[in-house]
Design a protein around this motif. Structure first.
Motif, mmCIF file in Angstrom:
data_model
loop_
_atom_site.group_PDB
_atom_site.id
_atom_site.type_symbol
_atom_site.label_atom_id
_atom_site.label_comp_id
_atom_site.label_asym_id
_atom_site.label_seq_id
_atom_site.Cartn_x
_atom_site.Cartn_y
_atom_site.Cartn_z
ATOM 1 N N THR A 5 60.662 38.812 5.650
ATOM 2 C CA THR A 5 59.585 37.019 5.527
ATOM 3 C C THR A 5 60.196 37.304 3.250
ATOM 4 O O THR A 5 60.602 36.763 2.684
ATOM 5 C CB THR A 5 57.575 37.130 5.544
ATOM 6 O OG1 THR A 5 57.770 37.530 6.475
ATOM 7 C CG2 THR A 5 58.297 35.610 4.273
ATOM 8 N N THR A 19 57.489 26.757 1.931
ATOM 9 C CA THR A 19 56.794 27.331 2.266
ATOM 10 C C THR A 19 55.322 26.838 1.548
ATOM 11 O O THR A 19 53.880 26.311 1.935
ATOM 12 C CB THR A 19 56.202 28.865 1.418
ATOM 13 O OG1 THR A 19 57.447 29.357 2.353
ATOM 14 C CG2 THR A 19 54.557 29.673 1.389
ATOM 15 N N ALA A 41 51.796 25.407 4.275
ATOM 16 C CA ALA A 41 51.048 27.090 4.936
ATOM 17 C C ALA A 41 50.061 26.396 4.739
ATOM 18 O O ALA A 41 49.557 26.750 6.210
ATOM 19 C CB ALA A 41 51.299 27.405 3.805
ATOM 20 N N GLY A 51 61.333 28.734 4.567
ATOM 21 C CA GLY A 51 60.186 28.434 4.467
ATOM 22 C C GLY A 51 58.958 28.497 5.326
ATOM 23 O O GLY A 51 57.810 28.574 4.921
ATOM 24 N N GLY A 71 55.534 30.574 5.694
ATOM 25 C CA GLY A 71 54.570 29.753 5.445
ATOM 26 C C GLY A 71 53.324 30.121 7.129
ATOM 27 O O GLY A 71 51.768 30.593 6.488
ATOM 28 N N ASN A 87 52.979 31.058 -4.190
ATOM 29 C CA ASN A 87 54.485 30.752 -4.083
ATOM 30 C C ASN A 87 54.685 29.077 -5.135
ATOM 31 O O ASN A 87 55.904 29.224 -5.614
ATOM 32 C CB ASN A 87 55.081 29.831 -2.431
ATOM 33 C CG ASN A 87 54.984 30.607 -1.190
ATOM 34 O OD1 ASN A 87 56.273 31.084 -1.853
ATOM 35 N ND2 ASN A 87 54.397 31.406 -0.715
#
Length: 415
Positions: A45, A81, A85, A132, A136, A363
């Motif tokens: 990641t 992300t 997320a 991304g 997340g 992030n």
């Protein structure tokens, strides 16, 4: 009468087959094969996000764009992300954890493969956004998954082992990926990531125990508003946002900072020293986190602040620069473990939502660090960066010190 007959009872027909255990029993010690698989997932990641940094000239040339446009492949990853997320964590709350982890890792394999084979800038950007999104999903899952593989008194160590993938990716993975990219082409570096992820999928199936999700309708599904109402969650999220912002605005422009000092040719050595100190920090945090989370968080914050002060006042000495980088790594390396653990402890039944918000703010801070650092660089030069770190760490210290009852308590529950 056999023991089977005794358990079945008289005249009640054949015994029913036992139900499948929803949650596997916790081992008495750390499940290292499972935790190392999770650490590799963290490595994948982290490295997928930062790998383009060392490959921008070649990527831009092949995609027909400039380096600044190629650099947006990192920005769009973070954007994917940030935007997904929290909603994805809520949408997949009821999924079994291993299924969810496999889905996230398969997403990385697909996104990195498309990135490697693409000759179109828009398609590459779409693949990076998808990576991304997978990040997340993974970041909201990994720390909690590591905690659930270990008994309460070893959960901090379990998270520390899993989070070791971050400094390994930054200190070893990025230089290695850059070397592969220069030797065999940047596409090969991304294909190597795909190969590693495919191996990891098999490793997860073989070694990582499965756990149930939290079923909606029973009051345990992750909720942003519900998590924010839990005492301690807001202080942890505040510290995460500001601490990561302080770190990122200096780390992003460390090469420019060193270049101003005449140490531009030593950037790789400086980053290696930083990575080594970060690994040592993770080891120390893993050994002490169950009883010393609060003290470790305060110590880490002060170490990074001292490093910032040294870089602000005594950067003309290469020896002191290296010393400051060691302090920086010691203070920062364990921060992901400390913050993820604090968020999980504070969140309780809303731990998944708290973790998802932490990932989002992390992030946001990374993207903000690049933007704020760039503005400071243009307006005041690189000398302003360490002073900004000092300024931002003042509220971090205040929040950690005052969040004694909830957020960063003197004693963790279950320790």
């Amino acid at each position: 009468m056999s023991s089977t007959d005794l358990t079945r009872g008289p005249s009640r027909g054949p015994a029913r087959s036992p139900r499948r255990t929803e949650t596997p029993p916790l081992p008495a010690k750390l499940n290292l094969p499972a935790l190392l698989a999770l650490a590799t997932a963290v490595f994948v990641t982290s490295l997928t996000e930062t790998l383009p940094a060392g490959l921008l000239p070649a990527m831009g040339g092949d995609l027909g764009v400039g380096e600044s446009a190629a650099g947006q492949t990192v920005t769009v990853y973070a954007l994917g992300t940030v935007l997904t997320a929290v909603p994805l964590s809520a949408a997949t709350a009821g999924w079994r954890r291993r299924r969810l982890l496999l889905t996230a890792m398969a997403g990385f394999a697909a996104a990195n493969t498309v990135t490697a084979l693409s000759t179109s800038y828009p398609l590459t950007m779409a693949a990076r956004f998808a990576a991304g999104v997978a990040a997340g999903l993974a970041w909201a899952l990994l720390a909690g998954y590591a905690r659930r593989t270990a008994p309460a008194h070893l959960q901090g160590k379990a998270v520390a082992v899993a989070m070791a993938g971050i400094p390994v990716a930054l200190s070893l993975g990025v230089p290695a990926g850059t070397f592969v990219g220069k030797a065999a082409g940047w596409q090969t570096a991304f294909l190597v990531m795909t190969g590693l992820t495919l191996v990891l999928l098999g490793w997860i199936l073989a070694a990582v125990p499965d756990h149930p999700g939290r079923r909606p309708g029973k009051g345990s599904a992750p909720s942003v508003l519900g998590a924010l109402k839990v005492p301690g969650v807001t202080p942890v999220l505040t510290v995460t946002l500001v601490f990561v912002l302080a770190h990122t605005l200096l780390y992003t422009y460390i090469a420019a900072f060193l270049d101003r000092l005449g140490m531009g040719g030593r950037a790789d050595a400086v980053l290696l020293v930083f990575g080594g100190a970060s690994l040592l920090s993770i080891w120390a945090v893993g050994a002490l986190i169950n009883r010393r989370l609060r003290a470790l968080m305060i110590t880490g914050t002060l170490l990074v602040a001292v490093a910032g002060a040294v870089l602000a006042l005594f950067a003309q000495s290469p020896a002191l620069v290296y010393g400051a980088v060691v302090l920086w790594g010691l203070g920062w390396g364990g921060a992901p473990t400390l913050l993820q653990t604090a968020a999980g402890d504070a969140g309780g039944e809303q731990a998944d939502a708290a973790q998802a918000m932490l990932v989002t703010l992390w992030n946001v801070a990374m993207a903000g660090g690049g933007a704020v650092g760039g503005l400071l660089l243009d307006a005041f030069g690189t000398g302003a960066l360490p002073w900004s770190v000092l300024l931002l760490l003042v509220p971090v210290t205040v929040v950690v010190v005052t969040a004694r009852a909830h957020g960063f308590p003197a004693r963790r529950s279950g320790s």
